[in-house]
Design a protein around this motif. Structure first.
Motif, short mmCIF file in Angstrom:
data_model
loop_
_atom_site.label_atom_id
_atom_site.label_comp_id
_atom_site.label_asym_id
_atom_site.label_seq_id
_atom_site.Cartn_x
_atom_site.Cartn_y
_atom_site.Cartn_z
N UNK A 32 26.75 42.71 26.29
CA UNK A 32 27.52 41.20 25.87
C UNK A 32 26.86 39.81 26.30
N UNK A 33 26.86 38.70 26.39
CA UNK A 33 26.72 37.33 26.48
C UNK A 33 27.75 36.71 27.07
N UNK A 34 28.02 36.35 28.55
CA UNK A 34 29.10 35.48 28.69
C UNK A 34 27.96 33.90 29.56
N UNK A 35 28.91 33.55 30.56
CA UNK A 35 28.37 32.96 31.76
C UNK A 35 28.49 33.03 32.88
N UNK A 36 27.43 32.40 33.79
CA UNK A 36 27.67 32.71 35.10
C UNK A 36 28.94 31.77 35.65
N UNK A 37 29.07 31.30 35.12
CA UNK A 37 30.80 30.59 36.23
C UNK A 37 32.04 31.81 35.74
N UNK A 38 31.97 32.53 34.25
CA UNK A 38 33.13 33.23 33.75
C UNK A 38 32.29 34.82 34.73
N UNK A 39 31.38 35.48 34.75
CA UNK A 39 30.87 35.70 35.70
C UNK A 39 31.57 36.15 37.38
N UNK A 40 30.92 34.86 37.55
CA UNK A 40 31.79 34.43 38.93
C UNK A 40 33.32 34.60 39.89
N UNK A 41 33.55 33.61 38.46
CA UNK A 41 35.14 34.25 38.31
C UNK A 41 36.25 35.34 38.20
N UNK A 42 34.98 36.30 37.10
CA UNK A 42 35.72 37.63 37.34
C UNK A 42 35.20 38.53 38.61
N UNK A 43 34.20 38.22 39.18
CA UNK A 43 34.52 38.52 40.41
C UNK A 43 35.38 38.42 41.67
N UNK A 44 34.84 36.93 41.66
CA UNK A 44 36.55 35.91 42.63
C UNK A 44 37.46 37.14 42.58
N UNK A 45 38.33 37.07 41.31
CA UNK A 45 39.55 38.25 41.10
C UNK A 45 39.59 39.39 41.18
N UNK A 46 38.65 40.10 41.39
CA UNK A 46 38.24 41.39 41.07
C UNK A 46 38.01 41.27 43.02
N UNK A 47 37.91 40.95 43.58
CA UNK A 47 37.16 40.79 44.60
C UNK A 47 38.20 40.62 45.86
N UNK A 48 39.82 40.60 44.94
CA UNK A 48 40.64 40.05 45.34
C UNK A 48 42.20 40.90 45.36
N UNK A 49 41.22 41.72 44.05
CA UNK A 49 42.02 42.94 43.20
C UNK A 49 42.49 43.97 44.52
N UNK A 50 43.59 44.25 44.41
CA UNK A 50 44.75 45.38 44.37
C UNK A 50 43.84 46.66 43.93
N UNK A 51 43.37 47.59 44.37
CA UNK A 51 43.77 49.07 43.65
C UNK A 51 44.64 50.40 43.66
N UNK A 52 45.69 49.98 44.26
CA UNK A 52 46.05 51.45 44.54
C UNK A 52 46.87 52.19 43.51
N UNK A 53 46.93 52.05 42.29
CA UNK A 53 47.45 52.89 40.81
C UNK A 53 46.47 53.21 40.65
#
Length: 153
Positions: free
Chosen positions: A1-22
């Motif tokens: 699937x194609x997407x944009x660099x801005x969406x990838x950067x936004x997703x990465x930033x969100x996941x970088x701060x994500x919790x994964x305790x569950x």
């Protein structure tokens, strides 16, 4: 699937701060695996943005930046008077022009199409990630799902 660099950067930033305790350990590994290709794209985009910020920064912008920071720290009732001053108007205008110039400079890179990872995360794992991050908005959850689960509707 194609997407944009801005969406990838936004997703990465969100996941970088994500919790994964569950999530189980194997699920965490799947997310790390899914994030690896995102990181390279996000870091390159962030470097492009930092370079534009540095290169386009107006001479003498420190004063305007300080005025804006002071303005943002003011209680709301004091802002009405402060924003009316000529000095503040000039600072706000300089800031708006600077932000617009940076955004224009990185627009092509932000909209560049890239391949997103191919379905690296299952819906079940994604569900546990959502449970771990109840503060996410639906838009944020959809962004992660679209990129990592390859489930864009």
């Amino acid at each position: 699937m194609k997407t944009t660099t801005a969406r990838i950067a936004e997703t990465y930033a969100l996941l970088d701060r994500a919790k994964c305790d569950r999530m189980e350990t194997a699920e965490r590994v799947a997310f790390v695996r899914g994030m690896q290709p995102l990181r390279k794209i996000a870091e390159e985009f962030e470097q492009t943005r930092r370079d534009a910020i540095k290169r386009l920064r107006p001479e003498g912008f420190d004063k305007a930046e300080k005025l804006i920071a002071d303005f943002n720290a003011m209680p709301a009732e004091e802002r009405g008077v402060a924003v009316a001053s000529a000095e503040m108007q000039a600072a706000l205008k300089a800031n708006a022009e600077y932000v617009a110039a940076v955004n224009d400079c990185i627009a092509d890179e932000a909209e560049r199409e890239v391949e997103s990872p191919q379905g690296t995360v299952s819906e079940e794992t994604f569900g546990r990630l959502m449970e771990s991050n109840p503060e996410w908005t639906l838009g944020q959850a959809m962004l992660v799902r679209d990129i990592l689960c390859n489930q864009e509707d």
